[in-house]
Design a protein around this motif. Structure first.
Motif, mmCIF file in Angstrom:
data_model
loop_
_atom_site.group_PDB
_atom_site.id
_atom_site.type_symbol
_atom_site.label_atom_id
_atom_site.label_comp_id
_atom_site.label_asym_id
_atom_site.label_seq_id
_atom_site.Cartn_x
_atom_site.Cartn_y
_atom_site.Cartn_z
ATOM 1 N N THR A 62 -13.299 -11.547 41.716
ATOM 2 C CA THR A 62 -14.384 -12.492 42.141
ATOM 3 C C THR A 62 -14.381 -13.344 43.661
ATOM 4 O O THR A 62 -15.656 -13.668 44.329
ATOM 5 N N PHE A 96 -17.687 -9.212 35.001
ATOM 6 C CA PHE A 96 -17.694 -9.963 34.002
ATOM 7 C C PHE A 96 -18.558 -10.063 32.893
ATOM 8 O O PHE A 96 -17.981 -9.853 31.674
ATOM 9 N N ASP A 97 -19.913 -9.720 33.411
ATOM 10 C CA ASP A 97 -20.717 -10.119 32.174
ATOM 11 C C ASP A 97 -20.664 -8.670 31.398
ATOM 12 O O ASP A 97 -20.948 -9.452 30.750
ATOM 13 N N TYR A 98 -20.874 -7.961 31.980
ATOM 14 C CA TYR A 98 -20.955 -7.134 31.413
ATOM 15 C C TYR A 98 -19.932 -6.569 30.276
ATOM 16 O O TYR A 98 -20.380 -5.830 29.818
ATOM 17 N N TYR A 99 -18.854 -6.406 31.241
ATOM 18 C CA TYR A 99 -17.855 -6.072 30.854
ATOM 19 C C TYR A 99 -17.279 -7.311 29.883
ATOM 20 O O TYR A 99 -16.768 -6.698 28.359
ATOM 21 N N GLY A 100 -17.776 -8.174 28.696
ATOM 22 C CA GLY A 100 -17.920 -8.740 28.399
ATOM 23 C C GLY A 100 -19.156 -8.321 26.849
ATOM 24 O O GLY A 100 -18.612 -8.764 26.056
ATOM 25 N N LYS A 101 -19.534 -7.935 27.632
ATOM 26 C CA LYS A 101 -21.101 -7.661 26.631
ATOM 27 C C LYS A 101 -20.164 -6.430 26.140
ATOM 28 O O LYS A 101 -21.212 -6.311 24.645
ATOM 29 N N ASN A 144 -18.205 -11.343 39.266
ATOM 30 C CA ASN A 144 -19.429 -12.464 37.501
ATOM 31 C C ASN A 144 -20.644 -10.940 37.500
ATOM 32 O O ASN A 144 -20.469 -11.519 35.671
ATOM 33 N N LYS A 145 -21.355 -10.562 38.105
ATOM 34 C CA LYS A 145 -22.299 -9.218 37.362
ATOM 35 C C LYS A 145 -21.069 -8.376 36.715
ATOM 36 O O LYS A 145 -21.124 -8.495 35.207
ATOM 37 N N GLU A 181 -20.859 -12.655 43.574
ATOM 38 C CA GLU A 181 -22.149 -11.884 42.733
ATOM 39 C C GLU A 181 -21.674 -10.541 41.995
ATOM 40 O O GLU A 181 -21.640 -10.922 40.614
ATOM 41 N N GLU A 237 -18.677 -7.183 23.161
ATOM 42 C CA GLU A 237 -18.605 -7.368 21.866
ATOM 43 C C GLU A 237 -19.264 -7.062 20.520
ATOM 44 O O GLU A 237 -19.449 -5.688 20.796
#
Length: 111
Positions: free
Chosen positions: A18, A29-34, A26-27, A23, A37
């Motif tokens: 990052t 890692f947000d996607y990867y985390g989702k 972070n997008k 930007e 889940e």
């Protein structure tokens, strides 16, 4: 320890991507985390899928990460190896089915 092209310590630096593109990093890692889940698939099932794909795309960092993740989720070595074989079978089949393209081209060029 033998020196290799891939440095296992680099896996711990993954979050640093990052720094050069905050930007987009972070997008990602947000996607990867989702993705990882709990959902229709359990986190355990997703870990096995990730391990198999890691082998197919030949990513040593991912192999290390998802072997460790699998162990933490109680995935056995037999389950891990079976997942790797499933990935290998798909990769092999995909390679072989492309042989049809070669056969078609050969037939066309040899007319």
């Amino acid at each position: 320890m033998a020196k290799t092209y891939y440095n296992p310590d680099d896996l711990r630096k993954f979050g640093e991507i990052t720094e050069w593109s905050e930007e987009l990093g972070n997008k990602f890692f947000d996607y990867y985390g989702k993705v990882f889940e709990e959902g229709a698939l359990s986190a355990r099932e997703k870990s096995l899928i990730a391990l198999a794909v890691s082998h197919v795309v030949k990513c040593p960092y991912c192999i290390d990460a998802y072997t460790k993740d699998g162990l933490q989720r109680g995935i056995t070595k037999e389950e891990m190896m079976e997942a790797v074989h499933a990935g290998a079978a798909i990769e092999s089949g995909a390679t072989l089915v492309h042989g049809v393209q070669m056969m078609n081209k050969y037939d066309k060029l040899s007319m």
